[in-house]
Structures are given as C-alpha cells and as structure tokens.
Design a protein around this motif. Structure first.
Motif, PDB file in Angstrom:
ATOM      1  N   LEU A 184      12.857   2.277 -13.949  1.00 19.54           N
ATOM      2  CA  LEU A 184      13.832   1.945 -12.905  1.00 19.54           C
ATOM      3  C   LEU A 184      13.646   2.915 -11.755  1.00 19.54           C
ATOM      4  O   LEU A 184      13.661   4.137 -11.932  1.00 19.54           O
ATOM      5  N   MET A 185      13.458   2.364 -10.539  1.00 15.60           N
ATOM      6  CA  MET A 185      13.276   3.174  -9.335  1.00 15.60           C
ATOM      7  C   MET A 185      13.773   2.369  -8.141  1.00 15.60           C
ATOM      8  O   MET A 185      14.146   1.191  -8.281  1.00 15.60           O
ATOM      9  N   TYR A 186      13.789   2.985  -6.978  1.00 11.27           N
ATOM     10  CA  TYR A 186      14.194   2.264  -5.781  1.00 11.27           C
ATOM     11  C   TYR A 186      13.307   1.045  -5.561  1.00 11.27           C
ATOM     12  O   TYR A 186      12.103   1.070  -5.834  1.00 11.27           O
ATOM     13  N   SER A 187      13.910  -0.011  -5.033  1.00 17.65           N
ATOM     14  CA  SER A 187      13.142  -1.190  -4.642  1.00 17.65           C
ATOM     15  C   SER A 187      12.357  -0.904  -3.365  1.00 17.65           C
ATOM     16  O   SER A 187      12.624   0.055  -2.640  1.00 17.65           O
ATOM     17  N   GLY A 188      11.370  -1.764  -3.097  1.00 19.05           N
ATOM     18  CA  GLY A 188      10.607  -1.655  -1.865  1.00 19.05           C
ATOM     19  C   GLY A 188       9.266  -0.977  -2.016  1.00 19.05           C
ATOM     20  O   GLY A 188       8.521  -0.861  -1.040  1.00 19.05           O
ATOM     21  N   PHE A 189       8.968  -0.514  -3.232  1.00 21.22           N
ATOM     22  CA  PHE A 189       7.698   0.165  -3.471  1.00 21.22           C
ATOM     23  C   PHE A 189       6.914  -0.581  -4.546  1.00 21.22           C
ATOM     24  O   PHE A 189       7.488  -1.127  -5.483  1.00 21.22           O
ATOM     25  N   SER A 190       5.600  -0.589  -4.394  1.00 21.86           N
ATOM     26  CA  SER A 190       4.725  -1.215  -5.382  1.00 21.86           C
ATOM     27  C   SER A 190       3.323  -0.665  -5.187  1.00 21.86           C
ATOM     28  O   SER A 190       2.995  -0.103  -4.138  1.00 21.86           O
ATOM     29  N   LYS A 191       2.487  -0.836  -6.191  1.00 23.48           N
ATOM     30  CA  LYS A 191       1.093  -0.400  -6.043  1.00 23.48           C
ATOM     31  C   LYS A 191       0.399  -1.181  -4.935  1.00 23.48           C
ATOM     32  O   LYS A 191      -0.446  -0.638  -4.213  1.00 23.48           O
ATOM     33  N   GLY A 192       0.763  -2.447  -4.794  1.00 30.48           N
ATOM     34  CA  GLY A 192       0.176  -3.251  -3.731  1.00 30.48           C
ATOM     35  C   GLY A 192       0.522  -2.709  -2.360  1.00 30.48           C
ATOM     36  O   GLY A 192      -0.334  -2.636  -1.464  1.00 30.48           O
ATOM     37  N   ARG A 193       1.788  -2.328  -2.173  1.00 35.47           N
ATOM     38  CA  ARG A 193       2.193  -1.743  -0.898  1.00 35.47           C
ATOM     39  C   ARG A 193       1.485  -0.411  -0.677  1.00 35.47           C
ATOM     40  O   ARG A 193       1.108  -0.072   0.448  1.00 35.47           O
ATOM     41  N   GLY A 194       1.268   0.347  -1.759  1.00 36.61           N
ATOM     42  CA  GLY A 194       0.524   1.597  -1.649  1.00 36.61           C
ATOM     43  C   GLY A 194      -0.894   1.372  -1.154  1.00 36.61           C
ATOM     44  O   GLY A 194      -1.411   2.126  -0.311  1.00 36.61           O
ATOM     45  N   LEU A 195      -1.549   0.329  -1.660  1.00 38.42           N
ATOM     46  CA  LEU A 195      -2.898  -0.002  -1.201  1.00 38.42           C
ATOM     47  C   LEU A 195      -2.875  -0.408   0.263  1.00 38.42           C
ATOM     48  O   LEU A 195      -3.768  -0.029   1.045  1.00 38.42           O
ATOM     49  N   GLU A 196      -1.874  -1.175   0.670  1.00 33.34           N
ATOM     50  CA  GLU A 196      -1.752  -1.557   2.082  1.00 33.34           C
ATOM     51  C   GLU A 196      -1.654  -0.326   2.972  1.00 33.34           C
ATOM     52  O   GLU A 196      -2.311  -0.238   4.010  1.00 33.34           O
ATOM     53  N   MET A 197      -0.839   0.650   2.568  1.00 37.19           N
ATOM     54  CA  MET A 197      -0.658   1.854   3.380  1.00 37.19           C
ATOM     55  C   MET A 197      -1.958   2.649   3.485  1.00 37.19           C
ATOM     56  O   MET A 197      -2.327   3.126   4.559  1.00 37.19           O
ATOM     57  N   TYR A 198      -2.669   2.773   2.356  1.00 35.82           N
ATOM     58  CA  TYR A 198      -3.941   3.502   2.387  1.00 35.82           C
ATOM     59  C   TYR A 198      -4.923   2.817   3.336  1.00 35.82           C
ATOM     60  O   TYR A 198      -5.601   3.482   4.127  1.00 35.82           O
ATOM     61  N   CYS A 199      -4.997   1.506   3.263  1.00 38.12           N
ATOM     62  CA  CYS A 199      -5.923   0.772   4.132  1.00 38.12           C
ATOM     63  C   CYS A 199      -5.507   0.866   5.597  1.00 38.12           C
ATOM     64  O   CYS A 199      -6.354   0.960   6.494  1.00 38.12           O
ATOM     65  N   GLU A 200      -4.205   0.857   5.865  1.00 35.95           N
ATOM     66  CA  GLU A 200      -3.726   1.027   7.233  1.00 35.95           C
ATOM     67  C   GLU A 200      -4.126   2.399   7.769  1.00 35.95           C
ATOM     68  O   GLU A 200      -4.579   2.524   8.917  1.00 35.95           O
ATOM     69  N   TRP A 201      -3.963   3.433   6.950  1.00 38.23           N
ATOM     70  CA  TRP A 201      -4.317   4.787   7.379  1.00 38.23           C
ATOM     71  C   TRP A 201      -5.802   4.888   7.730  1.00 38.23           C
ATOM     72  O   TRP A 201      -6.176   5.624   8.630  1.00 38.23           O
ATOM     73  N   ASN A 202      -6.632   4.135   6.992  1.00 32.14           N
ATOM     74  CA  ASN A 202      -8.085   4.263   7.136  1.00 32.14           C
ATOM     75  C   ASN A 202      -8.738   3.095   7.862  1.00 32.14           C
ATOM     76  O   ASN A 202      -9.968   3.022   7.923  1.00 32.14           O
ATOM     77  N   GLN A 203      -7.920   2.195   8.398  1.00 30.89           N
ATOM     78  CA  GLN A 203      -8.417   1.034   9.154  1.00 30.89           C
ATOM     79  C   GLN A 203      -9.437   0.241   8.334  1.00 30.89           C
ATOM     80  O   GLN A 203     -10.530  -0.097   8.799  1.00 30.89           O
ATOM     81  N   ILE A 204      -9.046  -0.055   7.116  1.00 30.24           N
ATOM     82  CA  ILE A 204      -9.868  -0.851   6.196  1.00 30.24           C
ATOM     83  C   ILE A 204      -9.183  -2.193   5.977  1.00 30.24           C
ATOM     84  O   ILE A 204      -7.968  -2.267   5.803  1.00 30.24           O
ATOM     85  N   HIS A 205      -9.946  -3.257   5.984  1.00 29.34           N
ATOM     86  CA  HIS A 205      -9.386  -4.588   5.743  1.00 29.34           C
ATOM     87  C   HIS A 205      -9.121  -4.782   4.251  1.00 29.34           C
ATOM     88  O   HIS A 205      -9.976  -4.474   3.413  1.00 29.34           O
ATOM     89  N   LEU A 206      -7.967  -5.307   3.937  1.00 29.67           N
ATOM     90  CA  LEU A 206      -7.607  -5.520   2.533  1.00 29.67           C
ATOM     91  C   LEU A 206      -8.583  -6.460   1.828  1.00 29.67           C
ATOM     92  O   LEU A 206      -8.811  -6.336   0.627  1.00 29.67           O
ATOM     93  N   GLU A 207      -9.163  -7.373   2.584  1.00 27.79           N
ATOM     94  CA  GLU A 207     -10.109  -8.312   1.957  1.00 27.79           C
ATOM     95  C   GLU A 207     -11.380  -7.606   1.476  1.00 27.79           C
ATOM     96  O   GLU A 207     -12.164  -8.181   0.710  1.00 27.79           O
ATOM     97  N   ASP A 208     -11.571  -6.358   1.910  1.00 24.94           N
ATOM     98  CA  ASP A 208     -12.741  -5.594   1.485  1.00 24.94           C
ATOM     99  C   ASP A 208     -12.417  -4.629   0.343  1.00 24.94           C
ATOM    100  O   ASP A 208     -13.102  -3.628   0.147  1.00 24.94           O
ATOM    101  N   THR A 209     -11.355  -4.940  -0.403  1.00 24.23           N
ATOM    102  CA  THR A 209     -10.947  -4.085  -1.520  1.00 24.23           C
ATOM    103  C   THR A 209     -10.981  -4.860  -2.830  1.00 24.23           C
ATOM    104  O   THR A 209     -10.785  -6.078  -2.854  1.00 24.23           O
ATOM    105  N   ILE A 210     -11.221  -4.146  -3.930  1.00 28.33           N
ATOM    106  CA  ILE A 210     -11.166  -4.724  -5.259  1.00 28.33           C
ATOM    107  C   ILE A 210     -10.280  -3.843  -6.124  1.00 28.33           C
ATOM    108  O   ILE A 210     -10.287  -2.607  -5.981  1.00 28.33           O
TER     109      ILE A 210
END
Length: 289
Positions: free
Chosen positions: A196-222
C-alpha cells in the motif's frame, strides 16, 4: 518486436533472479554484451533505492553498474549518468496510524503480517516465516509491534506490506479502495503479498520519467517483468516481455513471453535469441550469435 533498442529495463525478484540470488550466467553475459553496445540498462524494483540497489552490478559481478534504477514501484528514480534522482513523499505518521486503525480488525483476526519500507523502520506485526527469511537475507533485526499502532508508527515510511492468504488480500484491497477512493493504491508484488502506497506512481511512469530526462523514445525501450507490479512497465515500454513462470495476468498483457523461466536465465536467453541476434543483422553488421 521493436527494431531499435536504446533502453532495457527489468524487474529484479523472480525476473532477473530469485530473491537474493546471483544472476544466471547467461543473463550476465547477455547484459554485458548489450552494455558494450551502449544500450542503457536499468532495474525496476518495488524496493526502496539504497546503496544495495545502486551497486547491484558489483553484487552480480557484471563489471559495470546499472545506468538507472526505478524503485518503490515508480516512487523513486535514480539516473547514474545524469546524477539525478526523484523520490516520492512518505506517508506521514498520522496517515500510517489512520490506515492501520482502519485495517486492524482484519490484521488481528486474520493474523496478517505487516511491515513497512522507509526510514529503516523494522517494526512488524504478526511476524511470518516469509518475514523471517527476508530478515535473515538482509541481516536485519525485526521488532515485534503486533497490535501496537503507536509503537509501530514511529516514523514516516514509503509503504506498507501485507502478507496473507489470497482471500484476505482481496478483502484488504477492496476495503482500501472503498475507504480512500484512490488516495492509496494496493499492488501485488509476490504471491501472498500486497503493498500500500500513494496512488499516482508505477514502474511504467518511472520509465516514462527516465526517458523524458534522457530524451529517449519509449518505443525504443524493452522491459521484462513477472508480476502485477510490472504490468505498467510492460505496457509503457516499446516491447514488454513476461517471464515464462510469471503471473498469468501479466503474461496476458505482455507482447511476448520468455521460453525459459527465471531460474534458467529467461531474460538472458531472450536477449540472445531476440535482441542481440536481431540487432546484429539490422544494425551492427556483426556475426549473428
């Protein structure tokens, strides 16, 4: 299958390795080869990001450290190359006491094991064999606070962990959803364990943030995972792969499933069979493996 891979991210427990175990040799070799091809490699775990998570490369004898770590099911992110981090807020002591007071009838009646992560708090209610195994692996001392809400809630934490049977697990999830209307989320991480933790967080959102920081397209991730808390990661990535011995619901939403299970190096085999071979043909003009 995606045609270009800039980032590979994987869950840890029962995806890359069993709890506290070394990486299978084939997975070590596969990750090394990807790293040599400048693919960014990261971990996505439900655990708090500590020095232990930051130094998994040393622990696993990889010869390099992971480029990033998504922790706390997306509530924490560490980018080694940018030296940048994100950390979610902790549950306050007041919120902790409110949640435990609400759930205490279930906890006491069903003898639900409860512990937390954050602030190095080792307080536990209804110590289970699973918790004892965890304490032994991590060499920590658990403090029994069964039934003592005030004593249990000494300091703010990131999340609660509840260990119980499937029926009680679902009861807790239903009660939390009804009572708190989306303020908190409950996430299944292992069989018999929900967090149980606050809503609004997920591993998927974490990947989005990392890609945003590094200007990487999500479609280029596995991404690789095995359980419910990996679902968002697999859905967010360009290509999501579930382990052969993963949760049936996670398998159902994945783009692909490994041919080998976790203990047999499912991630490593998949990298060699589907990524390194494929990338050699299309991009690197090297001899296929």
């Amino acid at each position: 299958m995606i045609q270009k891979i800039e980032v590979l991210v994987a869950d840890v427990d029962m995806t890359l390795s069993s709890k506290g175990s070394p990486l299978p040799k084939i997975t070590i070799q596969a990750l090394k080869e990807l790293h040599d091809k400048n693919v960014k490699i990261g971990l996505a775990t439900g655990r708090e990001i500590t020095e232990m998570e930051k130094t998994k490369g040393i622990f696993w004898n990889l010869g390099f450290e992971f480029d990033f770590v998504i922790g706390m099911n997306g509530g924490m992110i560490y980018d080694r190359n940018l030296n940048k981090s994100f950390t979610m807020d902790m549950l306050s002591v007041k919120e902790m006491k409110e949640v435990l007071t609400f759930l205490m009838p279930i906890i006491l009646e069903k003898k639900v094991s409860v512990n937390v992560e954050g602030n190095q708090l080792r307080n536990v209610m209804n110590i289970s064999d699973d918790l004892l195994d965890m304490a032994k692996r991590k060499n920590i001392l658990l403090i029994d606070k069964t039934g003592d809400i005030d004593g249990f809630c000494e300091k703010p934490v990131y999340k609660f962990l509840f260990r119980t049977d499937p029926e009680t697990t679902q009861l807790i999830r239903d009660q939390v959803e009804e009572q708190y209307k989306g303020k908190y989320q409950t996430i299944k991480t292992f069989p018999g364990t929900i967090e149980l933790m606050y809503s609004g967080f997920s591993k998927g959102r974490g990947l989005e943030m990392y890609c945003e920081w590094n200007q990487i397209h999500l479609e280029d991730t596995i991404a690789f995972g095995d359980n419910e808390n990996d679902n968002s990661l697999l859905l967010t990535s360009g290509w999501g792969v579930c382990l052969k011995d993963g949760n049936p619901n996670t398998k159902a939403l994945a783009d692909d499933i490994t041919d080998y299970d976790c203990l047999d190096g499912g991630v490593g085999h998949y990298i060699f069979d589907h990524i390194l071979f494929f990338s050699c043909i299309l991009y690197y003009s090297c001899t296929p493996i």
